[in-house]
Design a protein around this motif. Structure first.
Motif, PDB file in Angstrom:
ATOM      1  N   THR A   1       0.346  -1.085  -0.195  1.00  0.00           N
ATOM      2  CA  THR A   1      -0.584   0.292   0.194  1.00  0.00           C
ATOM      3  C   THR A   1       0.323   1.156  -0.114  1.00  0.00           C
ATOM      4  OG1 THR A   1      -1.393  -1.562   0.956  1.00  0.00           O
ATOM      5  CG2 THR A   1      -1.897   1.176   0.911  1.00  0.00           C
ATOM      6  N   ASP A   2       0.424   1.751  -1.175  1.00  0.00           N
ATOM      7  CA  ASP A   2       1.330   3.678  -1.397  1.00  0.00           C
ATOM      8  C   ASP A   2       1.051   4.625  -0.772  1.00  0.00           C
ATOM      9  OD1 ASP A   2       0.675   3.960  -4.562  1.00  0.00           O
ATOM     10  OD2 ASP A   2      -0.403   4.525  -2.796  1.00  0.00           O
ATOM     11  N   ASN A   3       1.637   5.470  -0.467  1.00  0.00           N
ATOM     12  CA  ASN A   3       1.251   6.721   0.818  1.00  0.00           C
ATOM     13  C   ASN A   3       0.567   7.430  -0.142  1.00  0.00           C
ATOM     14  OD1 ASN A   3       1.062   8.178   2.491  1.00  0.00           O
ATOM     15  ND2 ASN A   3       3.041   8.964   3.034  1.00  0.00           N
ATOM     16  N   GLY A   4      -0.738   7.217  -0.789  1.00  0.00           N
ATOM     17  CA  GLY A   4      -1.982   7.529  -1.860  1.00  0.00           C
ATOM     18  C   GLY A   4      -2.931   7.132  -2.028  1.00  0.00           C
ATOM     19  N   ARG A   5      -3.722   6.562  -3.179  1.00  0.00           N
ATOM     20  CA  ARG A   5      -4.591   5.783  -3.932  1.00  0.00           C
ATOM     21  C   ARG A   5      -4.311   4.727  -3.903  1.00  0.00           C
ATOM     22  NH1 ARG A   5      -4.199   8.634  -8.367  1.00  0.00           N
ATOM     23  NH2 ARG A   5      -7.341   7.480  -9.085  1.00  0.00           N
ATOM     24  N   THR A   6      -2.804   4.038  -3.559  1.00  0.00           N
ATOM     25  CA  THR A   6      -3.144   2.542  -4.771  1.00  0.00           C
ATOM     26  C   THR A   6      -2.699   1.264  -4.110  1.00  0.00           C
ATOM     27  OG1 THR A   6      -2.412   3.816  -6.699  1.00  0.00           O
ATOM     28  CG2 THR A   6      -1.823   1.284  -7.057  1.00  0.00           C
TER      29      THR A   6
ATOM     30  N   GLN B   1     -10.142   9.543  -7.402  1.00  0.00           N
ATOM     31  CA  GLN B   1      -9.185  11.347  -7.356  1.00  0.00           C
ATOM     32  C   GLN B   1     -10.098  11.996  -5.795  1.00  0.00           C
ATOM     33  OE1 GLN B   1      -6.330  11.559  -9.405  1.00  0.00           O
ATOM     34  NE2 GLN B   1      -6.160  13.506  -8.113  1.00  0.00           N
ATOM     35  N   GLY B   2      -9.494  12.129  -5.222  1.00  0.00           N
ATOM     36  CA  GLY B   2      -9.587  12.907  -3.729  1.00  0.00           C
ATOM     37  C   GLY B   2     -10.155  12.125  -2.571  1.00  0.00           C
ATOM     38  N   GLN B   3      -9.834  10.902  -2.942  1.00  0.00           N
ATOM     39  CA  GLN B   3      -9.641  10.261  -2.208  1.00  0.00           C
ATOM     40  C   GLN B   3      -7.764   9.787  -1.793  1.00  0.00           C
ATOM     41  OE1 GLN B   3     -12.139   6.918  -3.210  1.00  0.00           O
ATOM     42  NE2 GLN B   3     -14.000   8.045  -2.543  1.00  0.00           N
ATOM     43  N   ILE B   4      -8.150   9.021   0.083  1.00  0.00           N
ATOM     44  CA  ILE B   4      -6.789   8.476  -0.241  1.00  0.00           C
ATOM     45  C   ILE B   4      -7.025   7.792   1.421  1.00  0.00           C
ATOM     46  CG2 ILE B   4      -6.947  10.401   2.055  1.00  0.00           C
ATOM     47  CD1 ILE B   4      -3.710  10.887   1.047  1.00  0.00           C
ATOM     48  N   ILE B   5      -6.093   6.765   0.774  1.00  0.00           N
ATOM     49  CA  ILE B   5      -5.965   5.123   1.652  1.00  0.00           C
ATOM     50  C   ILE B   5      -4.802   5.450   2.912  1.00  0.00           C
ATOM     51  CG2 ILE B   5      -5.415   2.972   1.618  1.00  0.00           C
ATOM     52  CD1 ILE B   5      -5.463   3.145  -1.024  1.00  0.00           C
TER      53      ILE B   5
ATOM     54  N   HIS C   1      -9.901   3.894   3.095  1.00  0.00           N
ATOM     55  CA  HIS C   1      -9.464   5.591   3.071  1.00  0.00           C
ATOM     56  C   HIS C   1     -10.515   6.515   3.625  1.00  0.00           C
ATOM     57  CE1 HIS C   1     -12.786   5.721   0.290  1.00  0.00           C
ATOM     58  NE2 HIS C   1     -13.239   4.507   0.578  1.00  0.00           N
ATOM     59  N   ASP C   2     -10.014   7.281   3.736  1.00  0.00           N
ATOM     60  CA  ASP C   2     -10.438   8.722   4.410  1.00  0.00           C
ATOM     61  C   ASP C   2     -11.185   8.334   5.706  1.00  0.00           C
ATOM     62  OD1 ASP C   2     -12.130   9.080   1.083  1.00  0.00           O
ATOM     63  OD2 ASP C   2     -10.132  10.386   1.820  1.00  0.00           O
ATOM     64  N   ASN C   3      -9.940   7.806   6.443  1.00  0.00           N
ATOM     65  CA  ASN C   3     -10.274   6.877   7.754  1.00  0.00           C
ATOM     66  C   ASN C   3     -11.199   6.530   8.311  1.00  0.00           C
ATOM     67  OD1 ASN C   3      -7.588   8.366   9.046  1.00  0.00           O
ATOM     68  ND2 ASN C   3      -9.122  10.063   8.542  1.00  0.00           N
TER      69      ASN C   3
ATOM     70  N   VAL D   1     -10.690   4.920  11.175  1.00  0.00           N
ATOM     71  CA  VAL D   1      -9.978   3.350  11.768  1.00  0.00           C
ATOM     72  C   VAL D   1      -7.768   3.649  12.709  1.00  0.00           C
ATOM     73  CG1 VAL D   1      -9.207   1.563  10.984  1.00  0.00           C
ATOM     74  CG2 VAL D   1     -11.351   2.031  10.917  1.00  0.00           C
ATOM     75  N   CYS D   2      -7.311   3.210  13.342  1.00  0.00           N
ATOM     76  CA  CYS D   2      -5.626   3.261  13.551  1.00  0.00           C
ATOM     77  C   CYS D   2      -5.069   2.381  11.988  1.00  0.00           C
ATOM     78  CB  CYS D   2      -5.478   3.449  14.415  1.00  0.00           C
ATOM     79  SG  CYS D   2      -4.402   3.053  14.505  1.00  0.00           S
TER      80      CYS D   2
END
Length: 718
Positions: free
Chosen positions: A37-42, A61-65, A82-84, A109-110
């Motif tokens: 899991t990268d530090n973005g969306r993938t 786009q606009g969402q983040i893991i 994603h998005d906590n 979620v942590c």
């Protein structure tokens, strides 16, 4: 010796790691495949053996893991947040994450934690924990707050201990660190506070942990470059009370205190840890392997392109970001032996014998655990929320065996044990064997008339058990004077304490011959003693050809006179085996056992003098038999070696000489042993002379390169 093999890059695709690195690398239900899991969306699924990605999924786009994707080992599906608060579940067939199962939760979620043998857990930022099934049944349920305000979760780890899930997470607040341990079988949450020394003002950079039967060993790498260890009890004495933990220094200054890109620490096995960071003497980052037991650096590999200060370890592979690419470094380590390091270990092994590790992996889960069910009946497609209902399956042999141990007869237990051992070894084989032995021994203590000897012998022969795993086994066998089981334990257990070895020796020497004749023991190490009387010439000249040396040059005239004064019948005593064959087999098991001289000598003094004399007579008999052969070996499959015989003679005399020397019946034996030592000294003296000659030959050999094509050499040895 631990070794780091040649690294390779999983993919040439540049990952969106950002300044903080990747979110995580997690194992899937297939040992060769991992979720990155990268530090973005993938989220990318990699196959390590092929060094290529198998699939890739991204959020819109606009969402983040916000936490690493994990695998649900019960269903084979993947889970990410994603998005906590938005949880997604999908499998390999899905293409677009926007169209897969979605659940919006009521709290942030942590981490999602998943291990084999149990359902995934969801850890919230407030410290509350929920099982995935219960959470998806009511996604908007209220989540309680466990940790205090401004307390932040820094690190988490999920274990299986005694087949039950255990979660530990570390929090930090204003420079203070706290550990929370939750046992799910008892629903107990324990809180611990870290106590730092007066000189410990550093920040903890990385955590790692391992678990055994009693403690969680928590290791931390601080900003001062030192590694500290903290032991956390699995079963706390007072769970309701906030308890304190003290750190102890494990390694000093393994990395530089002013690392630019962070440092990382992970446990490789029970003796080794891997450290990622810049060493004190270099500026480039390195991956190093340290031996915990010997406090030494085992291996190191430079990483010139730099890293993100993150390190993951699964199976035999270390994962890290090297530059902008995900790199894998395979790790290998030979199995170490405590007996080989501290004592004397038998080095011979049957050809073709299958070696099984002499320890039990207590982290190996069984089918019973938190939410653990048979995979065929409990497989759920979570994204559609359909529950498959099937008939109850047949009870597995492992569960049947464990239930039988507690209540059924010895005969029934033996039948069930044979059924279990007949099937192919399963992942929980070691754990079931350990639980079975524990159950049998507890029942033996509770019911004095219950003693399943055949079952205990079969379990001992599985090569799974060790003394440290089941110390009560040999204790009960000593109480019952079960020499057959004691012999098996001596042959299969590598870690028997010297006190127990001496207790076995006492039983072997004291048991009556009539009792031994009725006992079935392993006779492989005993040669045929029926022909042990030597011919007339050897009887008259017992001092000749001892260990290949003629001791006629010895000037022990007084000893020779005393020997010649004895009648002929006495001479034959030294050429006849002083013990029956079955007792000889038991004593040979003692000779083959591992030991440390320092710890063995005090216990040998507790053995009665007449038993010491009998053992010495048997050892002297074995020595004479060795001396008859040019190879200085005894016949048989697993006979004692000459070194073992001489070592035990020295040990017995060192421990009991003042007692034995006062016994009239031992006088002749001591004289023979004296001559034995004299002959050994003479043999080694001659060997030293030959060694000098060989050295001269070696020097001449080295000078041959400087000579021409043809030469004549005259070697004068004496």
């Amino acid at each position: 010796m631990a070794s780091l093999e040649e690294e390779f890059t999983l993919s040439s695709v540049v990952l969106n790691a950002g300044s903080e690195g990747l979110l995580g690398v997690e194992q899937t239900s297939k040992t060769d495949q991992f979720l990155v899991t990268d530090n973005g969306r993938t989220v990318i699924l990699y196959k390590v053996s092929d060094q290529k990605p198998l699939g890739s999924w991204s959020v819109k786009q606009g969402q983040i893991i916000t936490c690493p994707a994990v695998c649900n080992f019960q269903t084979g599906e993947y889970i990410v947040v994603h998005d906590n608060k938005v949880l997604r579940i999908w499998n390999n067939e899905d293409v677009n994450l926007d169209k897969v199962f979605k659940a919006t939760l009521s709290a942030e979620v942590c981490r999602i934690l998943s291990v084999q043998g149990t359902e995934p857990l969801v850890l919230f930022k407030e410290g509350a924990v929920r099982g995935l099934e219960a959470l998806l049944a009511e996604p908007q349920q209220k989540i309680e707050t466990v940790i205090s305000d401004e307390e932040v979760i820094k690190w988490t780890k999920f274990f299986i201990v005694f087949r039950h899930p255990v979660l530990i997470f570390i929090t930090e607040k204003h420079g203070n660190y706290f550990a929370y341990v939750q046992m799910f079988n008892s629903r107990v949450l324990s809180k611990y506070t870290f106590l730092f020394g007066q000189d410990e003002n550093s920040i903890i950079e990385s955590f790692t942990a391992s678990v055994d039967r009693k403690f969680i060993s928590l290791m931390s790498l601080s900003s001062d470059g030192c590694i500290y260890e903290t032991l956390i009890p699995i079963r706390p004495t007072d769970p309701e009370k906030n308890q304190s933990l003290v750190r102890s220094l494990l390694f000093k200054a393994v990395v530089s205190g002013d690392a630019r890109h962070g440092v990382a620490l992970t446990v490789l096995d029970q003796d080794h840890v891997a450290v990622l960071g810049s060493p004190l003497a270099a500026s480039k980052e390195c991956l190093s392997v340290w031996n915990i037991k010997f406090q030494t650096l085992q291996n190191s590999k430079e990483l010139p392109q730099g890293t993100s200060g993150q390190l993951w370890y699964y199976g035999e592979n270390l994962f890290m970001l090297h530059g902008r690419s995900l790199t894998v470094i395979p790790y290998k380590c030979e199995v170490s032996s405590l007996a080989g390091a501290l004592g004397k270990l038998k080095h011979s092994q049957d050809p073709g014998t299958h070696v099984v590790p002499h320890f039990v992996n207590w982290e190996t889960p069984q089918e019973c655990g938190l939410g653990a069910q048979n995979s065929e009946q409990s497989r759920r497609i979570l994204r559609r929320r359909k529950i498959e209902v099937s008939l109850q399956p047949e009870v597995p042999p492992s569960k049947q065996l464990l239930s039988t141990v507690m209540k059924d007869s010895e005969k029934h237990i033996e039948v069930e044990l044979r059924k279990f051992l007949a099937i192919k070894q399963t992942p929980d084989f070691h754990t079931v064997i350990g639980d079975t032995v524990t159950g049998l021994l507890e029942r033996c203590k509770a019911e004095p008339s219950f003693y399943p000897q055949n079952c205990l012998m079969q379990l001992t022969q599985t090569h799974v058990l060790s003394y440290s795993l089941c110390p009560d086994l040999m204790e009960i066998a000593l109480q019952k004077k079960d020499v057959q089981l004691l012999q098996l334990c001596l042959q299969h257990f590598p870690d028997i304490p010297e006190l127990v070895t001496c207790a076995c020796l006492k039983v072997f020497l004291s048991i009556a011959d009539d009792s031994l004749q009725e006992t079935d023991v392993n006779m492989e190490s005993v040669f045929d003693c029926s022909n042990s009387v030597r011919d007339e010439k050897m009887e008259e000249q017992t001092e000749i050809l001892q260990n290949g040396f003629n001791p006629e040059e010895d000037k022990c005239n007084k000893c020779d006179q005393e020997l010649n004064e004895k009648p002929q019948a006495k001479t034959k005593e030294t050429t006849l085996c002083p013990v029956i064959a079955k007792r000889a087999a038991l004593l040979n098991a003692i000779l083959h056992s591992a030991y440390s001289e320092t710890f063995l000598l005090p216990h040998l003094k507790d053995i009665p003098a007449q038993h010491i004399t009998l053992f010495l007579k048997y050892l002297y008999f074995l020595y004479l038999k060795c001396s008859e052969n040019a190879t200085l070996t005894l016949p048989g499959i697993h006979p004692p070696t000459l070194n073992q015989i001489m070592d035990w003679i020295c040990l017995l005399l060192d421990a009991n000489f003042t007692v034995v020397v006062m016994m009239p019946e031992a006088k002749r034996l001591l004289i023979n042993l004296y001559k034995l030592v004299k002959s050994q000294i003479s043999v080694y003296s001659e060997l030293n002379k030959i060694e000098v000659s060989f050295r001269e030959l070696q020097k001449l050999n080295q000078e041959k390169n400087n000579r021409g094509l043809y030469s004549i050499e005259v070697l004068e040895l004496f």
